[in-house]
Design a protein around this motif. Structure first.
Motif, mmCIF file in Angstrom:
data_model
loop_
_atom_site.group_PDB
_atom_site.id
_atom_site.type_symbol
_atom_site.label_atom_id
_atom_site.label_comp_id
_atom_site.label_asym_id
_atom_site.label_seq_id
_atom_site.Cartn_x
_atom_site.Cartn_y
_atom_site.Cartn_z
ATOM 1 N N MET A 119 21.617 -8.648 -3.548
ATOM 2 C CA MET A 119 20.340 -9.118 -3.036
ATOM 3 C C MET A 119 19.394 -9.432 -4.188
ATOM 4 S SD MET A 119 17.598 -7.130 -0.588
ATOM 5 C CE MET A 119 17.054 -6.076 -1.935
ATOM 6 N N ILE A 120 18.791 -10.619 -4.132
ATOM 7 C CA ILE A 120 17.811 -10.993 -5.145
ATOM 8 C C ILE A 120 16.469 -10.387 -4.764
ATOM 9 C CG2 ILE A 120 16.619 -12.904 -6.262
ATOM 10 C CD1 ILE A 120 19.078 -14.631 -5.693
ATOM 11 N N LYS A 121 15.907 -9.603 -5.662
ATOM 12 C CA LYS A 121 14.634 -8.953 -5.364
ATOM 13 C C LYS A 121 13.490 -9.960 -5.429
ATOM 14 C CE LYS A 121 14.884 -5.379 -8.304
ATOM 15 N NZ LYS A 121 14.548 -4.046 -8.893
ATOM 16 N N LYS A 122 12.533 -9.807 -4.513
ATOM 17 C CA LYS A 122 11.359 -10.667 -4.468
ATOM 18 C C LYS A 122 10.315 -10.187 -5.480
ATOM 19 C CE LYS A 122 12.876 -13.098 -0.940
ATOM 20 N NZ LYS A 122 13.258 -14.524 -1.097
ATOM 21 N N ASN A 123 9.589 -11.135 -6.025
ATOM 22 C CA ASN A 123 8.511 -10.829 -6.964
ATOM 23 C C ASN A 123 7.206 -10.630 -6.202
ATOM 24 O OD1 ASN A 123 10.209 -11.106 -9.174
ATOM 25 N ND2 ASN A 123 9.700 -13.266 -9.477
ATOM 26 N N ILE A 124 6.621 -9.452 -6.333
ATOM 27 C CA ILE A 124 5.393 -9.101 -5.612
ATOM 28 C C ILE A 124 4.286 -8.821 -6.625
ATOM 29 C CG2 ILE A 124 4.333 -7.590 -3.896
ATOM 30 C CD1 ILE A 124 6.846 -9.199 -2.923
ATOM 31 N N ALA A 125 3.158 -9.499 -6.472
ATOM 32 C CA ALA A 125 1.978 -9.236 -7.295
ATOM 33 C C ALA A 125 0.990 -8.410 -6.488
ATOM 34 C CB ALA A 125 1.326 -10.542 -7.728
ATOM 35 N N VAL A 126 0.654 -7.229 -6.989
ATOM 36 C CA VAL A 126 -0.426 -6.445 -6.384
ATOM 37 C C VAL A 126 -1.713 -6.918 -7.046
ATOM 38 C CG1 VAL A 126 -1.353 -4.157 -5.921
ATOM 39 C CG2 VAL A 126 1.131 -4.498 -6.008
ATOM 40 N N VAL A 127 -2.545 -7.616 -6.259
ATOM 41 C CA VAL A 127 -3.729 -8.289 -6.801
ATOM 42 C C VAL A 127 -4.952 -7.429 -6.521
ATOM 43 C CG1 VAL A 127 -5.085 -10.407 -6.828
ATOM 44 C CG2 VAL A 127 -2.614 -10.512 -6.410
ATOM 45 N N MET A 128 -5.625 -7.009 -7.590
ATOM 46 C CA MET A 128 -6.707 -6.030 -7.478
ATOM 47 C C MET A 128 -7.877 -6.453 -8.354
ATOM 48 S SD MET A 128 -4.799 -3.086 -9.779
ATOM 49 C CE MET A 128 -3.129 -3.576 -9.357
ATOM 50 N N GLY A 129 -9.007 -5.746 -8.199
ATOM 51 C CA GLY A 129 -10.180 -6.023 -9.023
ATOM 52 C C GLY A 129 -11.293 -6.650 -8.207
ATOM 53 N N GLY A 130 -11.701 -7.860 -8.598
ATOM 54 C CA GLY A 130 -12.785 -8.547 -7.906
ATOM 55 C C GLY A 130 -14.017 -8.691 -8.773
ATOM 56 N N TYR A 131 -15.019 -9.358 -8.212
ATOM 57 C CA TYR A 131 -16.230 -9.692 -8.958
ATOM 58 C C TYR A 131 -17.418 -8.793 -8.636
ATOM 59 C CZ TYR A 131 -13.640 -14.110 -9.594
ATOM 60 O OH TYR A 131 -12.691 -15.063 -9.879
ATOM 61 N N SER A 132 -17.273 -7.922 -7.648
ATOM 62 C CA SER A 132 -18.393 -7.069 -7.245
ATOM 63 C C SER A 132 -18.238 -5.680 -7.874
ATOM 64 C CB SER A 132 -18.443 -6.943 -5.719
ATOM 65 O OG SER A 132 -17.425 -6.083 -5.252
ATOM 66 N N ASP A 133 -19.212 -4.817 -7.611
ATOM 67 C CA ASP A 133 -19.157 -3.452 -8.128
ATOM 68 C C ASP A 133 -18.028 -2.641 -7.501
ATOM 69 O OD1 ASP A 133 -21.288 -3.965 -9.750
ATOM 70 O OD2 ASP A 133 -22.794 -3.112 -8.401
ATOM 71 N N GLU A 134 -17.410 -3.191 -6.469
ATOM 72 C CA GLU A 134 -16.296 -2.500 -5.810
ATOM 73 C C GLU A 134 -14.988 -2.604 -6.590
ATOM 74 O OE1 GLU A 134 -16.369 -2.975 -1.258
ATOM 75 O OE2 GLU A 134 -17.402 -4.755 -1.953
ATOM 76 N N TYR A 135 -14.995 -3.352 -7.694
ATOM 77 C CA TYR A 135 -13.741 -3.583 -8.412
ATOM 78 C C TYR A 135 -13.108 -2.267 -8.883
ATOM 79 C CZ TYR A 135 -15.489 -2.722 -13.166
ATOM 80 O OH TYR A 135 -15.975 -2.118 -14.301
ATOM 81 N N VAL A 136 -13.938 -1.266 -9.186
ATOM 82 C CA VAL A 136 -13.414 0.025 -9.662
ATOM 83 C C VAL A 136 -12.557 0.671 -8.570
ATOM 84 C CG1 VAL A 136 -14.034 2.323 -10.469
ATOM 85 C CG2 VAL A 136 -15.378 0.361 -11.200
ATOM 86 N N VAL A 137 -13.049 0.631 -7.333
ATOM 87 C CA VAL A 137 -12.290 1.182 -6.201
ATOM 88 C C VAL A 137 -11.029 0.362 -5.980
ATOM 89 C CG1 VAL A 137 -12.377 1.804 -3.759
ATOM 90 C CG2 VAL A 137 -14.441 1.994 -5.159
ATOM 91 N N SER A 138 -11.143 -0.961 -6.100
ATOM 92 C CA SER A 138 -9.989 -1.841 -5.896
ATOM 93 C C SER A 138 -8.873 -1.550 -6.890
ATOM 94 C CB SER A 138 -10.422 -3.298 -6.005
ATOM 95 O OG SER A 138 -9.309 -4.166 -5.923
ATOM 96 N N LEU A 139 -9.223 -1.252 -8.142
ATOM 97 C CA LEU A 139 -8.187 -0.935 -9.136
ATOM 98 C C LEU A 139 -7.429 0.328 -8.751
ATOM 99 C CD1 LEU A 139 -10.057 -1.716 -12.496
ATOM 100 C CD2 LEU A 139 -8.463 -3.179 -11.232
ATOM 101 N N LYS A 140 -8.140 1.310 -8.177
ATOM 102 C CA LYS A 140 -7.478 2.529 -7.702
ATOM 103 C C LYS A 140 -6.593 2.226 -6.489
ATOM 104 C CE LYS A 140 -11.163 5.635 -9.292
ATOM 105 N NZ LYS A 140 -12.231 6.579 -8.874
ATOM 106 N N SER A 141 -7.101 1.375 -5.591
ATOM 107 C CA SER A 141 -6.318 0.984 -4.418
ATOM 108 C C SER A 141 -5.047 0.253 -4.850
ATOM 109 C CB SER A 141 -7.138 0.073 -3.503
ATOM 110 O OG SER A 141 -8.279 0.734 -2.989
ATOM 111 N N GLY A 142 -5.202 -0.652 -5.807
ATOM 112 C CA GLY A 142 -4.051 -1.407 -6.290
ATOM 113 C C GLY A 142 -2.996 -0.521 -6.929
ATOM 114 N N GLN A 143 -3.434 0.488 -7.654
ATOM 115 C CA GLN A 143 -2.492 1.408 -8.283
ATOM 116 C C GLN A 143 -1.680 2.161 -7.235
ATOM 117 O OE1 GLN A 143 -1.873 1.815 -11.743
ATOM 118 N NE2 GLN A 143 -0.102 2.873 -10.865
ATOM 119 N N LEU A 144 -2.339 2.609 -6.156
ATOM 120 C CA LEU A 144 -1.619 3.338 -5.104
ATOM 121 C C LEU A 144 -0.605 2.431 -4.415
ATOM 122 C CD1 LEU A 144 -1.152 5.900 -3.483
ATOM 123 C CD2 LEU A 144 -3.023 5.216 -1.952
ATOM 124 N N ILE A 145 -0.968 1.190 -4.156
ATOM 125 C CA ILE A 145 -0.024 0.257 -3.535
ATOM 126 C C ILE A 145 1.124 -0.047 -4.490
ATOM 127 C CG2 ILE A 145 0.244 -2.137 -2.760
ATOM 128 C CD1 ILE A 145 -2.537 -1.777 -1.422
#
Length: 327
Positions: free
Chosen positions: A1-27
């Motif tokens: 089976m050929i594995k699919k390439n998945i990008a976990v896209v995190m961050g953003g332009y608002s002050d919420e980017y810090v939370v998003s980086l933590k969310s992205g790490q968990l995913i």
């Protein structure tokens, strides 16, 4: 089976980017590496970057959302797992771009993202489906309202909040109308549109809803007991609240909330993760807002609800990938 390439896209332009980086790490940690090649992508104000295993950054080619490695190999992503909180990943901007370049992604499309990020428009649409919400006054930057009008229409206390912002940024609970202008200025610092809402005196609950294996599923109902005046940024992300799953409500109220949450999700044509906020007052759930990219850090509500429901984070996240691949 050929594995699919998945990008976990995190961050953003608002002050919420810090939370998003933590969310992205968990995913990133939760996705099955035997099934997928999982990569990290950070979208930040200073650039869009692919992060390799050593933590080195390479710029994303925005013409097709690919990355050209120094080895000469080009990485094309089969699916982007979108976990950006706030702009541009939760308000439809990134989704519209991905649609334009033919990139598959998780979650709802650009229209649902843009609609649900706008609290006023979301509640206006849902009112047509008899889903109640607080009374409110809407202002654009440059418009004014008198203290007398606010008290006459909404009473006291009131909430003053940005119309399009997340993580409870820019919100004031106003008990003294003399502080109205200060609260308005604070909200306008986050957005060019604001809402002044009547206070709903009741229990706050957060309801996780998603489409899972062909049905719209309520993942859980979490009771919010804030140590602060309301469920603000500190209460959400810095531990100044109790989050009780399942909420301490009777079966009749639980079923009423579940039905309304599912109705709201389906009426808006949603897909993927969502978290809706309600105040239960006199047995009636009043909707506050719907988040289409809710927090997914280890301390966040949705992972707590998944654990209580009995769905592993690997299955929850993997299911989102498979749905996106099937589009």
């Amino acid at each position: 089976m050929i594995k699919k390439n998945i990008a976990v896209v995190m961050g953003g332009y608002s002050d919420e980017y810090v939370v998003s980086l933590k969310s992205g790490q968990l995913i990133y940690d939760s996705l099955n590496k035997d099934l997928y090649n999982v990569y990290k992508v950070q979208i930040l104000k200073d650039g869009w970057f692919f992060i390799d295993d050593r933590g080195d950054k390479m710029e994303i080619d925005k013409s097709d959302f690919c990355v050209n490695l120094s080895s000469g190999y080009k990485v094309k992503f089969d699916v982007c797992f979108n976990i950006i909180h706030g702009t541009p990943g939760e308000n439809g901007i990134l989704q519209a771009y991905w649609d334009a370049v033919g990139q598959k992604y998780t979650g709802c499309n650009f229209y649902q993202s843009a609609l649900t990020f706008n609290k006023k428009d979301t509640l206006a649409v849902l009112s047509k489906y008899n889903i109640p919400s607080a009374k409110s006054i809407y202002l654009r930057k440059g418009e004014t309202v008198s203290e007398e009008e606010v008290v006459e229409k909404l009473g006291l206390p009131v909430f003053v909040k940005p119309n399009q912002s997340g993580s409870s940024l820019g919100i004031t609970k106003l008990k003294d109308i003399k502080n109205l202008q200060k609260a308005i200025d604070f909200a306008f610092a986050e957005d060019d549109e604001i809402l002044i809402e009547s206070f709903l005196d009741g229990m706050e609950v957060s309801v996780g809803v998603l489409d899972y294996k062909g049905e719209t599923l309520v993942l859980g109902i979490t009771e919010i007991v804030s140590e602060n005046e309301f469920f603000d940024y500190e209460a959400k992300y810095e531990g100044a609240s109790q989050e009780i799953t399942p909420a301490r409500i009777d079966d009749e109220t639980r079923k009423k909330i579940e039905n309304i949450a599912i109705k709201a999700y389906n009426s808006l044509g949603m897909s993927g993760f969502s978290r809706s906020e309600f105040i239960i007052m006199n047995g009636t759930p009043y909707m506050l807002e719907m988040n289409t990219n809710p927090g997914f850090s280890p301390a966040s509500i949705l992972p707590q609800q998944a654990k209580h429901y009995g769905i592993s984070l690997e299955d929850l996240c993997g299911h989102e990938i498979e749905k996106a691949l099937a589009k």
